[in-house]
Motif scaffolding. Structure first.
Motif, PDB file in Angstrom:
ATOM      1  N   PRO A 107       0.813  -1.226   0.000  1.00 16.69           N
ATOM      2  CA  PRO A 107       0.000   0.000   0.000  1.00 16.69           C
ATOM      3  C   PRO A 107       0.839   1.265   0.000  1.00 16.69           C
ATOM      4  O   PRO A 107       0.431   2.286  -0.569  1.00 16.69           O
ATOM      5  CB  PRO A 107      -0.837  -0.130   1.276  1.00 16.69           C
ATOM      6  CG  PRO A 107      -0.104  -1.086   2.149  1.00 16.69           C
ATOM      7  CD  PRO A 107       0.572  -2.038   1.208  1.00 16.69           C
ATOM      8  N   GLY A 108       2.020   1.216   0.617  1.00 17.05           N
ATOM      9  CA  GLY A 108       2.894   2.386   0.598  1.00 17.05           C
ATOM     10  C   GLY A 108       3.365   2.721  -0.803  1.00 17.05           C
ATOM     11  O   GLY A 108       3.432   3.891  -1.185  1.00 17.05           O
ATOM     12  N   PHE A 109       3.674   1.700  -1.590  1.00 17.94           N
ATOM     13  CA  PHE A 109       4.089   1.924  -2.978  1.00 17.94           C
ATOM     14  C   PHE A 109       2.969   2.535  -3.803  1.00 17.94           C
ATOM     15  O   PHE A 109       3.191   3.444  -4.605  1.00 17.94           O
ATOM     16  CB  PHE A 109       4.537   0.597  -3.603  1.00 17.94           C
ATOM     17  CG  PHE A 109       4.785   0.688  -5.072  1.00 17.94           C
ATOM     18  CD1 PHE A 109       5.965   1.230  -5.562  1.00 17.94           C
ATOM     19  CD2 PHE A 109       3.833   0.250  -5.986  1.00 17.94           C
ATOM     20  CE1 PHE A 109       6.188   1.343  -6.930  1.00 17.94           C
ATOM     21  CE2 PHE A 109       4.050   0.356  -7.349  1.00 17.94           C
ATOM     22  CZ  PHE A 109       5.234   0.901  -7.827  1.00 17.94           C
ATOM     23  N   LEU A 113       0.268   6.915  -6.319  1.00 20.35           N
ATOM     24  CA  LEU A 113      -0.339   6.648  -7.620  1.00 20.35           C
ATOM     25  C   LEU A 113      -1.865   6.644  -7.559  1.00 20.35           C
ATOM     26  O   LEU A 113      -2.520   6.301  -8.556  1.00 20.35           O
ATOM     27  CB  LEU A 113       0.141   5.293  -8.157  1.00 20.35           C
ATOM     28  CG  LEU A 113       1.648   5.150  -8.393  1.00 20.35           C
ATOM     29  CD1 LEU A 113       1.993   3.693  -8.672  1.00 20.35           C
ATOM     30  CD2 LEU A 113       2.106   6.041  -9.554  1.00 20.35           C
ATOM     31  N   GLN A 114      -2.433   7.013  -6.423  1.00 18.27           N
ATOM     32  CA  GLN A 114      -3.872   6.854  -6.229  1.00 18.27           C
ATOM     33  C   GLN A 114      -4.700   7.616  -7.259  1.00 18.27           C
ATOM     34  O   GLN A 114      -5.732   7.116  -7.731  1.00 18.27           O
ATOM     35  CB  GLN A 114      -4.264   7.288  -4.809  1.00 18.27           C
ATOM     36  CG  GLN A 114      -3.831   6.305  -3.723  1.00 18.27           C
ATOM     37  CD  GLN A 114      -4.319   4.897  -3.987  1.00 18.27           C
ATOM     38  OE1 GLN A 114      -5.498   4.674  -4.263  1.00 18.27           O
ATOM     39  NE2 GLN A 114      -3.419   3.934  -3.910  1.00 18.27           N
ATOM     40  N   ILE A 228      12.479   3.461  -5.819  1.00 17.56           N
ATOM     41  CA  ILE A 228      12.271   3.244  -4.389  1.00 17.56           C
ATOM     42  C   ILE A 228      13.528   3.510  -3.563  1.00 17.56           C
ATOM     43  O   ILE A 228      13.486   3.459  -2.330  1.00 17.56           O
ATOM     44  CB  ILE A 228      11.737   1.828  -4.086  1.00 17.56           C
ATOM     45  CG1 ILE A 228      12.816   0.769  -4.312  1.00 17.56           C
ATOM     46  CG2 ILE A 228      10.488   1.545  -4.910  1.00 17.56           C
ATOM     47  CD1 ILE A 228      12.440  -0.594  -3.747  1.00 17.56           C
ATOM     48  N   VAL A 229      14.651   3.805  -4.220  1.00 20.78           N
ATOM     49  CA  VAL A 229      15.879   4.149  -3.498  1.00 20.78           C
ATOM     50  C   VAL A 229      15.662   5.443  -2.718  1.00 20.78           C
ATOM     51  O   VAL A 229      15.063   6.392  -3.234  1.00 20.78           O
ATOM     52  CB  VAL A 229      17.055   4.297  -4.490  1.00 20.78           C
ATOM     53  CG1 VAL A 229      18.257   4.961  -3.818  1.00 20.78           C
ATOM     54  CG2 VAL A 229      17.446   2.936  -5.055  1.00 20.78           C
ATOM     55  N   THR A 230      16.155   5.482  -1.474  1.00 20.83           N
ATOM     56  CA  THR A 230      15.978   6.676  -0.633  1.00 20.83           C
ATOM     57  C   THR A 230      17.288   7.389  -0.314  1.00 20.83           C
ATOM     58  O   THR A 230      17.268   8.478   0.248  1.00 20.83           O
ATOM     59  CB  THR A 230      15.287   6.301   0.692  1.00 20.83           C
ATOM     60  OG1 THR A 230      16.077   5.323   1.389  1.00 20.83           O
ATOM     61  CG2 THR A 230      13.898   5.736   0.431  1.00 20.83           C
ATOM     62  N   MET A 254       7.210   6.289  -1.173  1.00 20.54           N
ATOM     63  CA  MET A 254       6.872   4.941  -0.705  1.00 20.54           C
ATOM     64  C   MET A 254       7.248   4.767   0.760  1.00 20.54           C
ATOM     65  O   MET A 254       6.494   4.161   1.539  1.00 20.54           O
ATOM     66  CB  MET A 254       7.593   3.903  -1.551  1.00 20.54           C
ATOM     67  CG  MET A 254       7.353   2.464  -1.100  1.00 20.54           C
ATOM     68  SD  MET A 254       8.155   1.286  -2.217  1.00 20.54           S
ATOM     69  CE  MET A 254       7.867  -0.256  -1.331  1.00 20.54           C
ATOM     70  N   LEU A 255       8.397   5.302   1.163  1.00 18.25           N
ATOM     71  CA  LEU A 255       8.861   5.146   2.538  1.00 18.25           C
ATOM     72  C   LEU A 255       7.884   5.784   3.521  1.00 18.25           C
ATOM     73  O   LEU A 255       7.539   5.194   4.556  1.00 18.25           O
ATOM     74  CB  LEU A 255      10.254   5.759   2.693  1.00 18.25           C
ATOM     75  CG  LEU A 255      10.935   5.563   4.045  1.00 18.25           C
ATOM     76  CD1 LEU A 255      11.169   4.086   4.324  1.00 18.25           C
ATOM     77  CD2 LEU A 255      12.262   6.328   4.084  1.00 18.25           C
ATOM     78  N   ILE A 256       7.430   6.984   3.219  1.00 19.62           N
ATOM     79  CA  ILE A 256       6.467   7.660   4.086  1.00 19.62           C
ATOM     80  C   ILE A 256       5.125   6.929   4.059  1.00 19.62           C
ATOM     81  O   ILE A 256       4.475   6.765   5.094  1.00 19.62           O
ATOM     82  CB  ILE A 256       6.302   9.133   3.664  1.00 19.62           C
ATOM     83  CG1 ILE A 256       7.611   9.901   3.910  1.00 19.62           C
ATOM     84  CG2 ILE A 256       5.149   9.794   4.414  1.00 19.62           C
ATOM     85  CD1 ILE A 256       7.624  11.303   3.309  1.00 19.62           C
TER      86      ILE A 256
END
Length: 285
Positions: A107-109, A113-114, A228-230, A254-256
């Motif tokens: 769900p974070g990913f 994109l919602q 997805i790299v932070t 995605m992390l948040i």
């Protein structure tokens, strides 16, 4: 006075931004609690859980590389989504001391994109690079959202096996990283009404890692590039995507998003998401 706490575990772990996120939210909400990081080697995972299980102040932990798969048989219960993905990134200590594994990566990913996912499309395609634990969550999430997936890894056979396991009903394709490294003269058809993603779900491009070799001639016009790299948050992959006129989504998104779901389970409150821009500033400090 005892204080509830959670933490993130992995090996290595010092680079994790999770403590910054959760402690920022705790401070903004005025909640008692703290969030730490703890380096756990592979051979110490079972010992770590045994020790934490008996600590009533420990609310649980987030799980990062390389433990997302290895931790699963050590837990008492696996949430159905995490079971389907085959990876756990969040462990919650229940009131009775039992441990439940969740996956908040999926769900974070999808969170940033919602708006796109709420629309109707003639066709959805995602080119996903990587076959690790985070990629498993991403592939499962995209399959659920009716994407045709082209999954690339160092080993095309491993990519194919992952697709067969996580998205057996779709017309998906597997290849190796080299497929996207060289330029292509493929003439994309009219992409109007289509949703295209290019996702770096690998550690390539992370600080200390070699860059991701991706030629953006493989990205259709109007595609969204998602990394997805932070560390760093603005990777060469994203910089090249923007230069090509594509929308870019960084790993902080995605992390948040995944931290939001974990925070609620750990501390029983919804994080103040209206503070996201301030949080991003703190994360980059």
């Amino acid at each position: 006075m005892s204080v509830p706490y959670a933490e993130v575990i992995g090996d290595p772990i010092a680079q994790s931004k999770s403590p910054v996120i959760h402690n920022f939210w705790l401070a903004r909400l005025g909640l008692p609690g703290r969030y730490d990081h703890c380096q756990v080697h592979g051979d110490g995972l079972e010992r770590y859980l045994s020790q934490r299980r008996t600590d009533p102040d420990w609310r649980g932990c987030n799980v990062t590389m390389p433990h997302k798969l290895a931790i699963m048989p050590l837990l008492d219960r696996i949430d159905p989504l995490a079971a389907r993905i085959g990876a756990v990134n969040t462990v919650v200590r229940e009131a009775d001391g039992s441990l439940t594994g969740y996956n908040t990566d999926a769900p974070g990913f999808l969170e940033p994109l919602q708006a796109e996912l709420a629309a109707t499309h003639l066709f959805r395609m995602a080119r996903v690079l990587g076959t690790g634990g985070a990629a498993r969550a991403i592939v499962a999430a995209l399959a659920q959202e009716h994407f045709v997936i082209v999954l690339a890894g160092r080993d095309a056979g491993k990519a194919l096996a992952m697709l067969d396991e996580l998205a057996p009903d779709g017309e998906h394709h597997a290849t190796d990283f080299g497929h996207f490294a060289d330029a292509t003269d493929f003439a994309f058809d009219d992409r109007k009404g289509c949703l295209d993603l290019v996702v770096n779900a690998s550690p390539l491009g992370m600080t200390g890692q070699p860059p991701l070799a991706f030629d953006f001639s493989h990205a259709p016009p109007g595609a969204i590039a998602y990394d997805i790299v932070t560390s760093p948050p603005d990777t060469p992959f994203l910089q090249t995507a923007r230069a090509a006129g594509l929308r870019a989504i960084d790993g902080y998104a995605m992390l948040i998003g995944q931290a939001d779901r974990a925070f609620t389970r750990f501390f029983g409150a919804n994080p103040p998401r209206e503070e996201d821009e301030a949080l991003r500033t703190v994360m980059q400090a």
